[in-house]
Structure formats: structure tokens, C-alpha cells
Design an enzyme around this catalytic site. Structure first.
Site, PDB file in Angstrom:
ATOM      1  N   HIS A  33       0.834  -1.204   0.000  1.00 44.93           N
ATOM      2  CA  HIS A  33       0.000   0.000   0.000  1.00 44.93           C
ATOM      3  C   HIS A  33       0.871   1.258   0.000  1.00 44.93           C
ATOM      4  O   HIS A  33       2.070   1.199   0.273  1.00 44.93           O
ATOM      5  CB  HIS A  33      -0.927   0.039   1.227  1.00 44.93           C
ATOM      6  CG  HIS A  33      -2.164  -0.799   1.070  1.00 44.93           C
ATOM      7  ND1 HIS A  33      -2.200  -2.125   1.410  1.00 44.93           N
ATOM      8  CD2 HIS A  33      -3.406  -0.494   0.597  1.00 44.93           C
ATOM      9  CE1 HIS A  33      -3.409  -2.613   1.157  1.00 44.93           C
ATOM     10  NE2 HIS A  33      -4.156  -1.651   0.665  1.00 44.93           N
ATOM     11  N   LYS A  36      -0.727   5.020   4.504  1.00 46.26           N
ATOM     12  CA  LYS A  36      -1.654   4.089   5.166  1.00 46.26           C
ATOM     13  C   LYS A  36      -1.290   3.930   6.636  1.00 46.26           C
ATOM     14  O   LYS A  36      -0.124   3.761   6.987  1.00 46.26           O
ATOM     15  CB  LYS A  36      -1.651   2.727   4.455  1.00 46.26           C
ATOM     16  CG  LYS A  36      -2.701   1.768   5.003  1.00 46.26           C
ATOM     17  CD  LYS A  36      -3.001   0.636   4.050  1.00 46.26           C
ATOM     18  CE  LYS A  36      -4.013  -0.342   4.641  1.00 46.26           C
ATOM     19  NZ  LYS A  36      -5.326   0.290   4.889  1.00 46.26           N
TER      20      LYS A  36
HETATM   21  P1  NAD Z   1      -7.672   9.735   4.362  1.00 48.01           P
HETATM   22  O1  NAD Z   1      -6.800  10.012   5.552  1.00 48.01           O
HETATM   23  O2  NAD Z   1      -7.288  10.302   3.033  1.00 48.01           O
HETATM   24  O3  NAD Z   1      -9.187  10.241   4.664  1.00 48.01           O
HETATM   25  C1  NAD Z   1      -9.827  10.134   5.926  1.00 48.01           C
HETATM   26  C2  NAD Z   1     -10.670  11.393   6.122  1.00 48.01           C
HETATM   27  O4  NAD Z   1     -11.401  11.256   7.352  1.00 48.01           O
HETATM   28  C3  NAD Z   1      -9.804  12.659   6.239  1.00 48.01           C
HETATM   29  O5  NAD Z   1     -10.286  13.661   5.357  1.00 48.01           O
HETATM   30  C4  NAD Z   1      -9.993  13.066   7.710  1.00 48.01           C
HETATM   31  O6  NAD Z   1      -9.884  14.461   7.916  1.00 48.01           O
HETATM   32  C5  NAD Z   1     -11.400  12.527   7.968  1.00 48.01           C
HETATM   33  N1  NAD Z   1     -11.716  12.458   9.403  1.00 48.01           N
HETATM   34  C6  NAD Z   1     -10.860  12.207  10.446  1.00 48.01           C
HETATM   35  N2  NAD Z   1     -11.514  12.302  11.617  1.00 48.01           N
HETATM   36  C7  NAD Z   1     -12.807  12.617  11.326  1.00 48.01           C
HETATM   37  C8  NAD Z   1     -13.959  12.874  12.108  1.00 48.01           C
HETATM   38  N3  NAD Z   1     -13.927  12.820  13.456  1.00 48.01           N
HETATM   39  N4  NAD Z   1     -15.130  13.167  11.472  1.00 48.01           N
HETATM   40  C9  NAD Z   1     -15.189  13.221  10.129  1.00 48.01           C
HETATM   41  N5  NAD Z   1     -14.113  13.023   9.327  1.00 48.01           N
HETATM   42  C10 NAD Z   1     -12.942  12.708   9.913  1.00 48.01           C
HETATM   43  O7  NAD Z   1      -7.823   8.160   4.289  1.00 48.01           O
HETATM   44  P2  NAD Z   1      -8.373   7.263   3.078  1.00 48.01           P
HETATM   45  O8  NAD Z   1      -7.222   6.775   2.244  1.00 48.01           O
HETATM   46  O9  NAD Z   1      -9.509   7.974   2.416  1.00 48.01           O
HETATM   47  O10 NAD Z   1      -8.917   5.986   3.882  1.00 48.01           O
HETATM   48  C11 NAD Z   1      -9.919   6.130   4.874  1.00 48.01           C
HETATM   49  C12 NAD Z   1     -10.214   4.734   5.456  1.00 48.01           C
HETATM   50  O11 NAD Z   1     -10.798   3.900   4.428  1.00 48.01           O
HETATM   51  C13 NAD Z   1      -8.961   3.982   5.939  1.00 48.01           C
HETATM   52  O12 NAD Z   1      -9.297   3.239   7.088  1.00 48.01           O
HETATM   53  C14 NAD Z   1      -8.654   3.055   4.765  1.00 48.01           C
HETATM   54  O13 NAD Z   1      -7.903   1.920   5.132  1.00 48.01           O
HETATM   55  C15 NAD Z   1     -10.050   2.692   4.338  1.00 48.01           C
HETATM   56  N6  NAD Z   1     -10.198   2.152   2.966  1.00 48.01           N
HETATM   57  C16 NAD Z   1     -11.165   1.220   2.799  1.00 48.01           C
HETATM   58  C17 NAD Z   1     -11.428   0.716   1.539  1.00 48.01           C
HETATM   59  C18 NAD Z   1     -12.564  -0.267   1.370  1.00 48.01           C
HETATM   60  O14 NAD Z   1     -12.837  -0.695   0.242  1.00 48.01           O
HETATM   61  N7  NAD Z   1     -13.256  -0.627   2.455  1.00 48.01           N
HETATM   62  C19 NAD Z   1     -10.677   1.144   0.441  1.00 48.01           C
HETATM   63  C20 NAD Z   1      -9.691   2.118   0.645  1.00 48.01           C
HETATM   64  C21 NAD Z   1      -9.466   2.634   1.925  1.00 48.01           C
END
Ligand code: NAD
Length: 267
Positions: free
Chosen positions: A155, A159
Site C-alpha cells: 500500500h 496508510k
Molecule cells: P484519508 O486520511 O485520506 O481520509 C480520511 C478522512 O477522514 C480525512 O479527510 C480526515 O480528515 C477525515 N476524518 C478524520 N476524523 C474525522 C472525524 N472525526 N469526522 C469526520 N471526518 C474525519 O484516508 P483514506 O485513504 O480515504 O482511507 C480512509 C479509510 O478507508 C482507511 O481506514 C482506509 O484503510 C479505508 N479504505 C477502505 C477501503 C474499502 O474498500 N473498504 C478502500 C480504501 C481505503
């Protein structure tokens, strides 16, 4: 028309989910949420996501955003997602959680909360990965204990959790098919004179770097032959489309905690 709100809307996944909602039929973006104090709070979330003005501003008001939607799509972190799940329960709304890194206790708590509303929690929302989960179960059952199992995931360098939620789920699927307990047999650390590999263990290797979206390979290694089952994600868009598909599916379902296998009819 199903009203969808997005939490983590300014994040890498959140922006792609906003774009997917605009392209999908039968759904409308009703709200967009990010953390309190996010520098883009108040801006049009379509501009934040790079897909043109949408007339929906990035908010930090969880209660108001949840009140205005039918279903919340949440890609943040386990702690934030559990809080959001609680608010969805209070307001009688559905939720789709894509955050990864849940501990077994946090997952059990999510299942407890989801007794009152329909919720989807899945570490990977791509169709391809979910087909891989199904294939892995069959392959592991057929090969049995004669093949050593090792899982390698790659990744991007931002991450936060390791091994990835997808790799853990792959390990759980294989362990269950072999009659083992993943938590007992997962080996995430090998260093120094750590001794020979045990027959039961499932090795979990993690690579982090650059902008890799997500790659997973499960190795079944036997004497004189090897099977490798790989999935490579080129963009985040299929995770985003999968989350919108899950949101459309979950609204109106009986209360309970579902995963992507249920959404795709693979169970
Ligand atoms: P990222 O850090 O780019 O985005 C996360 C967002 O959440 C940020 O904008 C952050 O400011 C926001 N956030 C943090 N605290 C918050 C709160 N209290 N209230 C509202 N928003 C808040 O991360 P990402 O790459 O977008 O990944 C997010 C999650 O999704 C991770 O856990 C990742 O592993 C997961 N993910 C899952 C899949 C899937 O298919 N299930 C795919 C990709 C990523």
C-alpha cells in the site's frame, strides 16, 4: 431517490465516493462531513473533490448531516466510524463503513450497535477482492494442510494500519477454511533467529511506499509447486463505486451487520 451523506468527504476515498455518487443512478448527495477544524470546512464539496460545484458544503456537524440522509457512507477510522454508527442508530439511519483497522472488540461492538439498524462493514468494497475471498476459501479447502500459506500486501506510504484490513480478511478466510483460528496462527513478525516456520502459521508481510493503491497476493506454497492468487487495485474508484452499491443495497434491509459478500450475493 436515496439520499447519501459521506463522512471523511475530504479524504482520498471520500473524494472518489463523492464523484461516484454523482455518476450513479437513483442516489443524491445530501451531505458531506469531515473532522472539526478541517481547513476546507464550509467549501463546496464538489470543488474539494475536483468534480465541479454541487451545492453541498463540507460540514463538521455530524448530527445535522446524519439527520438529512438515508444512509451515511463512512471512510475514516474505526473510532470515528463507531461514533458515527452510534449516531446513525439514534437517528434510525443506515450506514456503510469502509474504515479498516478494527480490533476484534471494536468489530463486536459494531455488530452489537447494528442490531438496531442495517449496516455494512467491509474492509474492501471492490467486486474483484470479494470474488478473491470466495476463491480463496475454495482453494484453501481443496489444498488442505499440505501447502504453506503466506500473504503479502502493498500500500501507499500514508496508510495507517497494518496488515491491511483486506489482508487480514484474506487470512481469516483461509484460516477458517483450514479449521484454524486466524488470531492464533497469524505471524506478522519474523526477525533474527525466529526458528522454522510452523505448519499452521499464516505469514503476513507488509510493504509500504509511494502511491500504491493496494495489492494483495496469497501464496499457497507446496513441495515443487506454488499457487499465487493476486488482486491489484489501479485506482480507488472501484472501492468508491462498491460503497455506493452497498449504500443502495442496505437501505430498507432488516437491521444487522452485513458485509460486501452479502451486498454482492456471494454468501
Ligand atoms: P484519508 O486520511 O485520506 O481520509 C480520511 C478522512 O477522514 C480525512 O479527510 C480526515 O480528515 C477525515 N476524518 C478524520 N476524523 C474525522 C472525524 N472525526 N469526522 C469526520 N471526518 C474525519 O484516508 P483514506 O485513504 O480515504 O482511507 C480512509 C479509510 O478507508 C482507511 O481506514 C482506509 O484503510 C479505508 N479504505 C477502505 C477501503 C474499502 O474498500 N473498504 C478502500 C480504501 C481505503
Amino acid at each position: 431517490m436515496i439520499k447519501i451523506a459521506v463522512c471523511g468527504a475530504a479524504g482520498r476515498m471520500g473524494q472518489r465516493i463523492i464523484a461516484s455518487i454523482i455518476e450513479a443512478d437513483g442516489v443524491a448527495l445530501s451531505g458531506a462531513l469531515d473532522r472539526p477544524g478541517h481547513p476546507q470546512t464550509g467549501q463546496d464539496v464538489g470543488l474539494v473533490a475536483g468534480c465541479g460545484a454541487l451545492g453541498v458544503n463540507l460540514s463538521d456537524d455530524l448530527n445535522a448531516v446524519v439527520a438529512g440522509c438515508d444512509v451515511l457512507i463512512d471512510f475514516t477510522s474505526p473510532k470515528v466510524s463507531l461514533k458515527n454508527l452510534e449516531v446513525c442508530v439514534l437517528k434510525g439511519k443506515s450506514i456503510v463503513i469502509g474504515s479498516t483497522g478494527f480490533t476484534p472488540e471494536e468489530r463486536a461492538f459494531a455488530a452489537e450497535l447494528a442490531k438496531d439498524i442495517p449496516a455494512v462493514l467491509a474492509p474492501n468494497m471492490s467486486v474483484g477482492v470479494n470474488v478473491c475471498f470466495k476463491v480463496l476459501k475454495d482453494v484453501a479447502k481443496t489444498l488442505g494442510d499440505d501447502f504453506d500459506v503466506e500473504i503479502v500486501e502493498l500500500h501507499h506510504n500514508r496508510k495507517k494500519d497494518a496488515p491491511s484490513g483486506t489482508a487480514v480478511r484474506m487470512g481469516e478466510v483461509v484460516a477458517a477454511a483450514l479449521g484454524r483460528d486466524y488470531a492464533t496462527v497469524a505471524n506478522c513478525h519474523r526477525e533474527g533467529m525466529c526458528g522454522e516456520r510452523t505448519k499452521e502459521e499464516i505469514g503476513m508481510q507488509t510493504v509500504r511506499g509511494g502511491d500504491i493503491v493496494g495489492e494483495h497476493t496469497v501464496y499457497f506454497i507446496g513441495m515443487g509447486e506454488r499457487i499465487e492468487i493476486s488482486h491489484r487495485a489501479m485506482t480507488r474508484d472501484m472501492f468508491a463505486r462498491g460503497s455506493v452499491r452497498a449504500a443502495k443495497w442496505v437501505v430498507g434491509k432488516a437491521p444487522g451487520l452485513y458485509d460486501m459478500q452479502d451486498v454482492l450475493g456471494l454468501n
